[in-house]
Enzyme design. Structure first.
Site, PDB file in Angstrom:
ATOM      1  N   HIS A  37       0.840  -1.208   0.000  1.00  0.00           N
ATOM      2  CA  HIS A  37       0.000   0.000   0.000  1.00  0.00           C
ATOM      3  C   HIS A  37       0.871   1.254   0.000  1.00  0.00           C
ATOM      4  CE1 HIS A  37      -2.768  -2.851   2.230  1.00  0.00           C
ATOM      5  NE2 HIS A  37      -3.559  -2.423   1.256  1.00  0.00           N
ATOM      6  N   GLU A 148      -1.291  -4.085  -8.715  1.00  0.00           N
ATOM      7  CA  GLU A 148      -1.502  -5.143  -9.715  1.00  0.00           C
ATOM      8  C   GLU A 148      -1.670  -6.531  -9.109  1.00  0.00           C
ATOM      9  OE1 GLU A 148       1.559  -5.061 -12.698  1.00  0.00           O
ATOM     10  OE2 GLU A 148       0.327  -3.807 -13.989  1.00  0.00           O
TER      11      GLU A 148
END
Ligand code: PAF
Length: 285
Positions: A37, A148
């Site tokens: 993150h 992704e």
């Protein structure tokens, strides 16, 4: 850094930023933040004048009640990390704030949401579209950042912004991995020490399959991946599909796409882990 719980408050702050012509970036998260993150946040901070990070465990995207209840919630720690990463606004609403009424919207973005995660987790992508569209309407970001690791999720979100004409640029960011290759995920904290030790087999096998693939058929590569991972008794592959990375549709021959991507979901004990890998565009076999 401001921590904001109410939609109206966030909108007021951001209206002022927009008046000053500042570019706004959004990183939607469900909290329990890790370095994956933080790599999105770093990019958002670099590329925008204002960085907003939402921390919201979205109930509508969980098709498993137990998963929702046990999802890690670490807001204080998340805020410390976000402050250090240069975030400007943390948006941490309650469920009532986001869903004062049940969200009855149902989305159909076509085949992209019907396969893989869409087929195995009924309602999951509909819930993702509900919350991400709300976040986009609230924040009105110029750029929004997604990892992704959730490869299909990005394709669904791209289809959503196109279908709903939401003027936001979707930025996909590479998977962040632990030193032993395991894709970073908030779910990794649920692994027992023994499972944690075994889990890197997933990434290792995907990587090996890239070397194995030249001269092999799509099915041979799939079989290689599934068999190698399932040699480890604690692992059960839910699916391994090689898809066209543009459409998410499974391919049966390498010639069907210039962008083959292998997407996997594995149960390591009770913990559901996902990962993916890109293959060369010119494979034959
Ligand atoms: O990827 C996630 O963490 C979630 O699906 C998202 C995009 C924050 C929506 O709740």
């Amino acid at each position: 850094m401001k921590i904001v719980n109410k939609i109206q408050d966030l909108k007021s702050y951001l209206a002022k930023e927009k008046q000053d012509k500042k570019q706004i970036g959004l990183v939607p998260t469900m909290g329990a933040l890790h370095a994956g993150h933080l790599s999105l946040v770093k990019r958002c901070v670099e590329e925008n004048a204002v960085c907003v990070v939402s921390v919201f465990v979205n109930p509508t995207q969980f098709n498993d009640k137990h998963d929702l209840e046990t999802y890690p919630r670490t807001l204080d720690k998340d805020c410390e990390l976000l402050q250090a990463a240069g975030c400007d606004y943390v948006f941490a609403p309650s469920v009532e704030e986001m869903y004062p009424e049940p969200d009855t919207r149902t989305f159909d973005f076509g085949p992209v949401m019907q396969v893989m995660e869409g087929a195995r987790r009924p309602g999951h992508f509909n819930g993702v579209a509900q919350v991400v569209s709300k976040l986009f309407y609230i924040v009105e970001p110029d750029n929004a950042y997604f990892g992704e690791k959730d490869f299909q999720q990005i394709a669904v979100i791209r289809a959503m912004v196109e279908q709903l004409n939401i003027p936001v640029h979707i930025v996909d960011c590479p998977i962040m991995r632990e030193a032993d290759g395991l894709a970073m995920s908030s779910r990794n904290t649920r692994l027992t020490p023994e499972q944690r030790q075994k889990a890197p087999l997933i990434a290792r096998t995907l990587k090996e399959s890239v070397t194995f693939a030249p001269g092999k058929s799509v099915q041979e590569v799939i079989d290689f991946v599934v068999k190698t991972i399932e040699q480890e008794p604690v692992m059960k592959v839910e699916y391994y599909e090689i898809v066209d990375g543009h459409t998410m549709q499974p391919i049966h021959d390498w010639s069907e796409t210039d962008y083959p991507v292998g997407c996997i979901t594995v149960y390591c004990g009770e913990v559901r882990l996902i990962d993916n890998i890109k293959y060369a565009s010119n494979l034959k076999g």
